[in-house]
Design a protein around this motif. Structure first.
Motif, short mmCIF file in Angstrom:
data_model
loop_
_atom_site.label_atom_id
_atom_site.label_comp_id
_atom_site.label_asym_id
_atom_site.label_seq_id
_atom_site.Cartn_x
_atom_site.Cartn_y
_atom_site.Cartn_z
N TYR A 173 0.83 -1.20 0.00
CA TYR A 173 0.00 0.00 0.00
C TYR A 173 0.87 1.25 0.00
CZ TYR A 173 1.22 0.24 4.96
OH TYR A 173 1.92 0.32 6.14
N ASP A 174 0.32 2.31 -0.58
CA ASP A 174 1.00 3.60 -0.59
C ASP A 174 0.73 4.28 0.74
OD1 ASP A 174 1.76 6.28 -0.95
OD2 ASP A 174 1.32 6.20 -3.10
N SER A 175 1.77 4.36 1.58
CA SER A 175 1.59 4.87 2.94
C SER A 175 1.33 6.37 2.98
CB SER A 175 2.82 4.53 3.78
OG SER A 175 3.98 5.18 3.27
N SER A 176 1.51 7.06 1.86
CA SER A 176 1.18 8.48 1.81
C SER A 176 -0.32 8.69 1.63
CB SER A 176 1.94 9.18 0.68
OG SER A 176 1.47 8.76 -0.60
N LYS A 177 -1.04 7.60 1.28
CA LYS A 177 -2.48 7.70 1.04
C LYS A 177 -3.30 6.88 2.03
CE LYS A 177 -1.76 8.26 -3.95
NZ LYS A 177 -2.03 7.68 -5.30
N PHE A 178 -2.70 5.82 2.58
CA PHE A 178 -3.45 4.91 3.44
C PHE A 178 -2.62 4.53 4.66
CE2 PHE A 178 -4.69 3.99 -0.98
CZ PHE A 178 -6.06 4.21 -0.91
N ASP A 179 -3.33 4.24 5.76
CA ASP A 179 -2.70 3.59 6.89
C ASP A 179 -2.56 2.11 6.57
OD1 ASP A 179 -2.62 5.94 8.38
OD2 ASP A 179 -4.64 5.60 9.20
N ALA A 180 -1.73 1.42 7.31
CA ALA A 180 -1.56 -0.02 7.08
C ALA A 180 -2.87 -0.75 7.35
CB ALA A 180 -0.46 -0.56 7.98
N PRO A 181 -3.39 -1.51 6.38
CA PRO A 181 -4.60 -2.29 6.65
C PRO A 181 -4.30 -3.37 7.67
CG PRO A 181 -3.66 -2.87 4.51
CD PRO A 181 -2.89 -1.69 5.01
N THR A 182 -5.22 -3.57 8.58
CA THR A 182 -5.04 -4.60 9.62
C THR A 182 -5.93 -5.80 9.39
OG1 THR A 182 -6.68 -3.53 11.05
CG2 THR A 182 -4.37 -2.86 11.32
N SER A 183 -6.89 -5.68 8.47
CA SER A 183 -7.79 -6.79 8.16
C SER A 183 -8.39 -6.58 6.79
CB SER A 183 -8.92 -6.88 9.20
OG SER A 183 -9.82 -5.80 9.03
N LEU A 184 -9.00 -7.61 6.26
CA LEU A 184 -9.68 -7.49 4.97
C LEU A 184 -10.81 -6.49 5.03
CD1 LEU A 184 -9.94 -11.21 3.75
CD2 LEU A 184 -8.24 -9.49 3.11
N ASP A 185 -11.47 -6.40 6.18
CA ASP A 185 -12.60 -5.48 6.31
C ASP A 185 -12.19 -4.04 6.04
OD1 ASP A 185 -14.42 -7.48 6.86
OD2 ASP A 185 -14.25 -7.28 9.03
N ASP A 186 -10.96 -3.68 6.38
CA ASP A 186 -10.49 -2.32 6.10
C ASP A 186 -10.63 -1.99 4.62
OD1 ASP A 186 -9.79 -2.11 8.75
OD2 ASP A 186 -7.63 -2.34 8.43
N LEU A 187 -10.38 -2.96 3.77
CA LEU A 187 -10.35 -2.72 2.33
C LEU A 187 -11.76 -2.55 1.74
CD1 LEU A 187 -7.60 -5.28 1.27
CD2 LEU A 187 -7.33 -2.89 1.98
N LYS A 188 -12.78 -2.84 2.52
CA LYS A 188 -14.15 -2.69 2.05
C LYS A 188 -14.68 -1.28 2.24
CE LYS A 188 -15.39 -7.48 3.24
NZ LYS A 188 -16.30 -8.31 4.07
N SER A 189 -13.95 -0.46 2.97
CA SER A 189 -14.44 0.88 3.29
C SER A 189 -14.36 1.79 2.07
CB SER A 189 -13.65 1.48 4.45
OG SER A 189 -12.38 1.92 4.02
N ALA A 190 -15.11 2.90 2.15
CA ALA A 190 -15.15 3.86 1.04
C ALA A 190 -13.80 4.52 0.81
CB ALA A 190 -16.21 4.92 1.33
N ASP A 191 -12.92 4.47 1.81
CA ASP A 191 -11.59 5.06 1.66
C ASP A 191 -10.79 4.38 0.55
OD1 ASP A 191 -12.18 6.72 3.78
OD2 ASP A 191 -11.10 5.49 5.26
N TYR A 192 -11.16 3.15 0.21
CA TYR A 192 -10.41 2.36 -0.77
C TYR A 192 -11.11 2.29 -2.12
CZ TYR A 192 -7.37 0.85 3.04
OH TYR A 192 -6.48 0.82 4.07
N LYS A 193 -11.96 3.28 -2.42
CA LYS A 193 -12.68 3.31 -3.68
C LYS A 193 -11.72 3.24 -4.86
CE LYS A 193 -17.11 4.03 -4.91
NZ LYS A 193 -18.24 3.31 -4.31
N GLY A 194 -11.91 2.26 -5.73
CA GLY A 194 -11.07 2.13 -6.92
C GLY A 194 -9.60 2.01 -6.64
N ALA A 195 -9.24 1.36 -5.52
CA ALA A 195 -7.84 1.38 -5.10
C ALA A 195 -7.19 0.01 -4.97
CB ALA A 195 -7.72 2.10 -3.75
N VAL A 196 -7.96 -1.08 -4.92
CA VAL A 196 -7.42 -2.39 -4.55
C VAL A 196 -7.25 -3.28 -5.79
CG1 VAL A 196 -7.69 -4.41 -3.09
CG2 VAL A 196 -8.57 -2.19 -2.31
#
Length: 382
Positions: A173-196
């Motif tokens: 992950y790009d740490s300038s845009k995201f915190d370190a994901p700690t679970s798969l659920d993190d990636l379901k949030s709107a913060d990851y729109k078009g990002a994974v």
């Protein structure tokens, strides 16, 4: 793969080479497989260096061919660039033809079929497990001189295919845009729109297949049924978070693929070099981890059969095993080299921390998962 379904525990990475499984039960020694030297040997039938007489005889036969055709070896993948350059320096009489570096494992086999009988056919393969198991009739058996150092779980007993390097499925992950994901659920949030993104199509590419495997076990599923992993990526797709872009260091550096499921050593490479993303970080999720190895195999119809066998000997040497380690991957001979004191200890110590609990699929689980993905994947992410 090794025939077990229980969750296997791994130490600080080194034990992975001894127990992460890829092959069928049993192993034979090189001496068992080779009838003895013959200066007039047909290289395409040689099952060990003994068939050529000596290693020098194998080198001479490969130099006489003068060519080596490799395929699907990106130079930023597990340090293959340095490995290819070292072979070229060591054997300047042999021209390396690097074809289609970014194709999938399945496309490697397709290239062999399409070019069968031509001097452009690949001599050797580097394959994910699912494709390997589906195409064993395409391979020629060969056992390198360091055969006994390779764990039995990482090799088919006659040498049809052999694990070469491995690692853990991770999230970059790009740490300038995201915190370190700690679970798969993190990636379901709107913060990851078009990002994974994932690295390829899981019906064809080993890294993408493993991403679904990781999602399965991280979703409290088991490797007996990949459906939970398919469901996870389907949810990402419906949320608008799944990004269907082929991942490269360039897409990571540009920010086009800011979050990527891939092997830890491949994700780590995206931060390296002048073209890398200096903000790129890699995490192996807590809980159950997913490990795997790629496999070496020789094309039974290799146009340069001696060079193909010399390439295998080269790859399983101490020097090149340490070069894979330099690329962040765990080489097949890691345990034996650690015991012998020939491993690069600093590089081994730099490997990322791994989960206390790790799974690898058995041959049956891998085959069943491949079938399920073929049936369900396209519809799940359309």
């Amino acid at each position: 793969m090794a025939r077990y379904t229980r969750r296997a525990r791994f130490g600080a990475g080194i034990a992975l080479a001894a127990t992460a499984a890829l092959a069928l039960t049993g192993c034979a020694t090189a001496a068992d497989a080779a009838p003895g030297g013959d200066s007039d040997v047909d290289a395409s039938s040689a099952t060990s260096v003994t068939d050529f007489g000596t290693f020098a005889d194998l080198e001479a036969a490969a130099k006489a061919e003068g060519q080596l055709n490799v395929i699907a070896l990106p130079r930023d993948w597990a340090n293959y660039g340095e490995i290819l350059d070292l072979f070229a320096k060591k054997y300047p009489e042999i021209t390396i033809n690097e074809a289609s570096p970014d194709v999938s494992s399945a496309e490697e086999i397709q290239a062999a079929e399409t070019n069968k009988g031509l001097d452009t056919a690949p001599d050797v393969f580097d394959l994910g497990l699912t494709v390997t198991l589906q195409n064993t009739d395409t391979f020629a058996p060969y056992q390198v001189q360091t055969w006994d150092d390779i764990p039995a779980e990482l090799k088919e007993k006659t040498g049809l295919f052999v694990g070469d390097y491995g690692g853990y499925m991770s999230i970059g992950y790009d740490s300038s845009k995201f915190d370190a994901p700690t679970s798969l659920d993190d990636l379901k949030s709107a913060d990851y729109k078009g990002a994974v993104a994932i690295n390829g199509d899981p019906t064809q590419a080993g890294a993408a297949f493993a991403a679904v495997g990781l999602a399965t076990v991280q979703s409290d599923g088991t490797l007996d049924d990949f459906q939970p992993g398919i469901d996870f990526f389907s949810e990402l797709q419906k949320a608008g978070n799944l990004l269907k872009v082929d991942v490269t260091t360039a897409t990571v550096a540009s920010g086009e693929t800011p979050v990527v499921f891939d092997w830890d050593y491949l994700n780590a490479a995206h931060a390296q070099g002048d073209d890398g993303n200096k903000n790129w970080k890699v995490v192996v999720l807590d809980g159950t981890g997913y490990a795997g190895y790629y496999n070496q195999a020789i094309n039974k119809d290799a146009p340069n059969p001696a060079a193909a066998r010399l390439w295998q000997e080269f790859l399983y040497s101490d020097e090149v095993q340490n070069l894979w380690l330099k690329g962040g991957a765990r080489p097949a001979r890691m345990t034996a080299m650690t015991d012998a004191g020939t491993i690069d200890a600093d590089l081994a110590a730099a490997l990322p921390e791994v989960p206390a609990e790790t799974v690898v699929p058995t041959e049956e689980q891998s085959t069943n998962a491949g079938t399920l993905l073929g049936e369900k994947w396209a519809a799940a992410v359309q």
